[in-house]
Motif scaffolding. Sequence first.
Motif: not given
Length: 117
Positions: A49-51, A77-78, A98-99, A104-106
């Motif tokens: 996750h952090r990486d 996603t794109a 990406a999905v 999660i939401g950016l």
Amino acid sequence: MTLDLYLDKTDDELFELLGAGLLDDGLGISPADRGANRRFGKQWFEHKHRDLQRKICHQERVQGLLGTTGSDRVLDTAAVYEVLQHLGEEPATAGVLAVLVARIGLGSFCANAPAPS
């Protein structure tokens, strides 16, 4: 490679695909194989996750989307897919990641993102 292959999959299916791809296992036939791939994919995603934040969140393409008030998962996603592809990620893995990140939401995914190395 089209992201449409992944947009309708459940999170469990995405983690299964991620695990299978990372293990170079293909999609397992038995429920035990699918379960093992899913667990591996989910653990890998949590461990990385952090990486992933470091790689994704500080990119100009993603930064431009973080300040928006509305969220468009397809656009997010794109953008994440493009960033991961540019960084050399294998297309299928980039699509799955990406999905997952867009779901999660950016804004949530990139909250407290560590500085790039």
